[in-house]
Motif scaffolding. Structure first.
Motif, short mmCIF file in Angstrom:
data_model
loop_
_atom_site.label_atom_id
_atom_site.label_comp_id
_atom_site.label_asym_id
_atom_site.label_seq_id
_atom_site.Cartn_x
_atom_site.Cartn_y
_atom_site.Cartn_z
N ILE A 61 0.83 -1.20 0.00
CA ILE A 61 0.00 0.00 0.00
C ILE A 61 0.87 1.26 0.00
O ILE A 61 0.52 2.26 -0.63
CB ILE A 61 -1.00 -0.02 1.17
CG1 ILE A 61 -2.08 1.02 0.94
CG2 ILE A 61 -0.31 0.21 2.49
CD1 ILE A 61 -3.32 0.81 1.79
N LYS A 62 2.01 1.21 0.68
CA LYS A 62 2.91 2.37 0.68
C LYS A 62 3.44 2.66 -0.72
O LYS A 62 3.50 3.82 -1.14
CB LYS A 62 4.09 2.13 1.61
CG LYS A 62 3.75 2.14 3.07
CD LYS A 62 5.00 1.91 3.89
CE LYS A 62 4.66 1.62 5.33
NZ LYS A 62 5.85 1.30 6.11
N ALA A 132 -3.25 9.49 -4.10
CA ALA A 132 -3.13 8.31 -3.23
C ALA A 132 -4.17 7.25 -3.59
O ALA A 132 -3.86 6.06 -3.71
CB ALA A 132 -3.25 8.72 -1.77
N ILE A 133 -5.41 7.68 -3.78
CA ILE A 133 -6.47 6.74 -4.15
C ILE A 133 -6.19 6.11 -5.51
O ILE A 133 -6.37 4.89 -5.69
CB ILE A 133 -7.84 7.44 -4.12
CG1 ILE A 133 -8.21 7.78 -2.67
CG2 ILE A 133 -8.92 6.58 -4.75
CD1 ILE A 133 -9.43 8.66 -2.53
N SER A 134 -5.73 6.91 -6.45
CA SER A 134 -5.40 6.38 -7.78
C SER A 134 -4.29 5.33 -7.69
O SER A 134 -4.34 4.29 -8.36
CB SER A 134 -4.95 7.51 -8.72
OG SER A 134 -5.99 8.42 -8.94
N GLY A 135 -3.30 5.59 -6.87
CA GLY A 135 -2.21 4.63 -6.70
C GLY A 135 -2.67 3.33 -6.07
O GLY A 135 -2.26 2.24 -6.49
N ILE A 136 -3.54 3.42 -5.07
CA ILE A 136 -4.05 2.21 -4.42
C ILE A 136 -4.90 1.40 -5.40
O ILE A 136 -4.78 0.18 -5.49
CB ILE A 136 -4.85 2.60 -3.16
CG1 ILE A 136 -3.90 3.15 -2.10
CG2 ILE A 136 -5.63 1.41 -2.62
CD1 ILE A 136 -4.59 3.81 -0.92
N ILE A 137 -5.76 2.09 -6.16
CA ILE A 137 -6.60 1.39 -7.14
C ILE A 137 -5.74 0.75 -8.22
O ILE A 137 -5.99 -0.40 -8.64
CB ILE A 137 -7.63 2.37 -7.75
CG1 ILE A 137 -8.64 2.78 -6.69
CG2 ILE A 137 -8.33 1.75 -8.95
CD1 ILE A 137 -9.57 3.90 -7.12
#
Length: 146
Positions: A61-62, A132-137
């Motif tokens: 996640i990081k 951040a949300i885009s990276g997690i998705i």
């Protein structure tokens, strides 16, 4: 090579570019003709997602958050540069510059002006949270569709 992570990253950053563009439009001076402002920014977002975030997807996640923040910042920098160049081209077609040097300086001036216009807390939060949300998705897509 096309992957699910690249596609999802492109979609996520295109959506983020759309949201940011809608937030920026009311802040711009009325003298600026928007034209293709939103579609150009969305195209930059899609290309950034495909080329920057998609290939770097994976990890925990990081890593996902870091990848998303990198993609969002690259999106903003390319967006500001592109819009500054487009504005300079509009002025140059009206013969407002005597030479190439003045045109380059104008790009820097327009870019600086746009960054100052964007320097608000809601836009900064949207960049950080959206990135951040885009990276997690995108990481999730990489995990589900290798």
């Amino acid at each position: 090579m096309p992957t699910g992570a690249k596609l999802i990253a492109a979609i996520c950053l295109a959506v983020l570019a759309f949201v940011l563009s809608q937030m920026i439009i009311p802040l711009l001076p009325e003298t600026i003709q928007l034209g293709y402002f939103v579609p150009v920014n969305m195209a930059i977002g899609a290309l950034t997602g495909w080329g920057v975030m998609g290939p770097r997807a994976g990890g925990g996640i990081k890593m996902g958050i870091s990848n998303g923040l990198t993609g969002a910042i690259v999106l903003v920098l390319w967006g500001v540069f592109t819009q500054a160049v487009l504005e300079m081209l509009k002025h140059s077609l009206r013969k407002k510059y005597d030479g190439l040097g003045e045109a380059f300086i104008a790009v820097i001036e327009f870019g600086s002006e746009y960054i100052l216009i964007m320097a608000t807390v809601p836009i900064a939060l949207t960049i950080v949270v959206g990135g951040a949300i885009s990276g997690i998705i995108t990481n999730r897509a990489k995990k589900n569709w290798p």
